[in-house]
Design an enzyme around this catalytic site. Structure first.
Site, PDB file in Angstrom:
ATOM      1  N   SER A 252       1.841  11.180   2.080  1.00 45.62           N
ATOM      2  CA  SER A 252       3.293  11.170   2.175  1.00 45.62           C
ATOM      3  C   SER A 252       3.766   9.740   2.281  1.00 45.62           C
ATOM      4  CB  SER A 252       3.754  11.950   3.400  1.00 45.62           C
ATOM      5  OG  SER A 252       3.401  11.203   4.547  1.00 45.62           O
ATOM      6  N   LYS A 253       5.012   9.532   1.852  1.00 46.96           N
ATOM      7  CA  LYS A 253       5.445   8.139   1.775  1.00 46.96           C
ATOM      8  C   LYS A 253       5.658   7.520   3.144  1.00 46.96           C
ATOM      9  CE  LYS A 253      10.021   9.515   0.199  1.00 46.96           C
ATOM     10  NZ  LYS A 253      10.819   9.611  -0.969  1.00 46.96           N
ATOM     11  N   ARG A 254       5.627   8.344   4.188  1.00 53.40           N
ATOM     12  CA  ARG A 254       5.742   7.750   5.524  1.00 53.40           C
ATOM     13  C   ARG A 254       4.474   6.964   5.860  1.00 53.40           C
ATOM     14  NH1 ARG A 254       5.926  12.187   8.505  1.00 53.40           N
ATOM     15  NH2 ARG A 254       6.421  13.427   6.669  1.00 53.40           N
ATOM     16  N   LYS A 255       3.351   7.361   5.287  1.00 54.88           N
ATOM     17  CA  LYS A 255       2.095   6.686   5.640  1.00 54.88           C
ATOM     18  C   LYS A 255       1.563   5.775   4.538  1.00 54.88           C
ATOM     19  CE  LYS A 255       0.624   9.880   9.096  1.00 54.88           C
ATOM     20  NZ  LYS A 255      -0.224  10.985   9.448  1.00 54.88           N
ATOM     21  N   ASN A 256       1.872   6.115   3.321  1.00 54.72           N
ATOM     22  CA  ASN A 256       1.331   5.369   2.182  1.00 54.72           C
ATOM     23  C   ASN A 256       2.395   5.367   1.097  1.00 54.72           C
ATOM     24  OD1 ASN A 256      -1.298   4.363   2.219  1.00 54.72           O
ATOM     25  ND2 ASN A 256      -2.194   6.391   2.104  1.00 54.72           N
TER      26      ASN A 256
END
Ligand code: GLU
Length: 493
Positions: A252-256
């Site tokens: 997910s874009k929160r982590k990567n």
């Protein structure tokens, strides 16, 4: 039977690496079977779909070297390939489902549905439609319609038993009908939901294999029910594992970063990203022999795709969930860059949009490329590495405070370097001779080169490590190199 696969992105945001991964599997499977690979745009969500997103998705997949046999940009015999242009077909099919009793009209207001959800939550039930409008009489329906009450079309779902289907990767899957919601098929705005449009189109486009992310497993019973209601033979289903963060959570874009645009902008070469996606599908694609073949990006991605296609076996896909490991991807990018010739690397930089500072003369650029490509992983690492060639470093006295060496020793070494460099004239200003001169300078000052070389680096480049120093100085030229040594000496007075 000709194998036909498809990728069906929804244009509601940035192009996702997961879309490229699913597209790659579908493309390889079709290639291996001598079939066709279709790209269909699923833009039924009118509020969130945009043309910019569609263009970015197609562009990004093309950038990666992926190509399709039919799609909105190239047409084909089963077009249009954009769902917003196929509305009439969905309306007809919804009408057929209603007429044959496979679906029903629902007039529930958003307020009622919300109350229902709140009550279900309070009762610790999963959210689901409670069947309020399931048994309306034709007369009740006519009255509500006459009163102008908006309605949606919902799928009738069996209340007992299970839906059983075979997944090409996971084997037999059984899902109880009571866990399947009475899905909205047509919204009150007359547009279909994903479920109806997806099934109608997969049938119309003669898709034989639906290969998609595992998040769609729970939707498959609804889809199978639709196939059955229409009397159509369903395609084979294959649900791919989701890409994961290194902590194994869903990517997910929160982590990567998940946008292909991000990787492109950061200077991850297309072929390296494609190769990496190939390794996520099948670890056997990790083959280092694949790296560097082909003279242009286009040729290299085409060769990779051919190779992946030949090797491809669905059974090689691990269900475990491939990890999108950015350090590994970066390493792979470095490998790709190093297998280019300097001329190819210059071409890569150019395609990426790098603009050379004017101070680095064109005839020196191949030499710069040759030494820089050994030390970078991404194309975006290039500019910071070579910027000293265009602009002298803004040195401060404390930049020379390294290794606890007294300032006068540092000054002595720098002055000795100046003395030994001055005699190098014309062609003898080359990296080999510069290296010898600096070695001698260190010796003259009572040191070994390795004890003082970091000060030489700082003087010339502003940093204790950079491009290979002797090459850097050859490229910079004698006059500018000496000037930088002199400036560094001045700082120490
Ligand atoms: N439009 C869906 C998506 O965005 C397609 C799912 C499918 O392949 O059926 O993933």
């Amino acid at each position: 039977m000709t194998v036909r696969t498809r990728v069906a992105p929804s244009p509601t945001g940035d192009p996702h690496v997961g879309t490229a991964y699913v597209a790659l599997v579908n493309s390889c499977f079709a290639k291996k079977q001598g079939g066709c690979f279709v790209l269909r745009v699923e833009d039924t969500d009118r509020a969130r779909s945009t043309r910019e997103s569609e263009e970015a998705i197609l562009e990004s997949l093309h950038w990666l070297g992926l190509a399709w046999d039919e799609g909105p940009d190239i047409g084909g015999p089963h077009g249009p390939y954009r769902q917003s242009e196929r509305s009439a077909s969905y309306r007809e099919h919804a009408a057929q489902l209603l007429a044959e009793g496979h679906a029903f009209k629902c007039f529930c207001t958003p307020e009622r549905l919300e109350e229902m959800r709140v009550a279900q939550r309070a009762a610790h039930q999963p959210p689901h439609y409670d069947g309020h409008c399931l048994h309306l009489t034709p007369r009740e329906i006519a009255e509500k319609e006459a009163a102008g009450i908006p309605s949606v079309v919902r799928l009738k779902v069996p209340s007992e038993g299970s839906c059983i289907f075979d997944d090409l990767l996971r084997g037999r899957i059984e899902i109880e009908w009571k866990t399947v919601d009475m899905q909205v098929l047509m919204k009150s705005d007359g547009f279909p939901t994903y479920h109806l449009a997806n099934v109608v189109d997969d049938h119309a486009m003669e898709i034989t294999h639906v290969i998609r992310g595992e998040e769609w497993i729970s939707s498959t019973p609804k889809h199978l029910l639709l196939y059955r209601s229409f009397g159509w033979t369903p395609p084979a289903f294959c649900h791919l594992p989701l890409l994961r963060n290194p902590d194994r959570s869903k990517l997910s874009k929160r982590k990567n970063p998940t946008s292909i645009l991000y990787y492109r902008k950061q200077g991850y070469p297309a072929e390296a990203l494609l190769h990496f996606l190939g390794t996520l599908i099948d670890a056997r694609n990790d083959d280092q022999g694949l790296i560097g073949r082909g003279s242009s990006t286009r040729e290299r991605t085409a060769l990779l795709l051919e190779h992946f296609g030949e090797q491809f076996e669905l059974t090689h896909i691990s269900v475990g969930g491939p990890v999108f490991d950015i350090p590994k991807l970066r390493w792979l990018c470095g490998q790709w860059i190093r297998r280019q010739t300097p001329a190819q690397f210059l071409q890569l930089l150019h395609e990426w949009g790098y603009e050379w500072p004017r101070a680095i003369a064109p005839e020196k650029r191949e030499h710069v490329a040759r030494v820089a490509m050994e030390r970078i992983e991404l194309l975006s690492d290039f500019a910071p590495l070579v910027e000293f060639l265009a602009e002298p470093p803004d040195l401060a006295r404390q930049d020379m405070a390294l290794q606890n060496l007294p300032e006068e020793d540092v000054r002595g070494a720098l002055e000795s370097a100046i003395e030994n460099l001055i005699p190098l004239v014309g062609d003898s200003w080359n990296q080999a001779a510069i290296g010898e001169a600096l070695k001698k300078s260190a010796g003259d000052a009572g040191f070994k080169l390795k004890d003082v070389v970091r000060f030489f680096y700082v003087a010339v480049t502003g940093k204790p490590t950079s491009l290979p120093l002797f090459d850097g100085m050859e490229i910079l030229g004698k006059e500018e190199s000496l000037r930088r040594f002199e400036l560094a000496v001045e700082k120490l007075h």
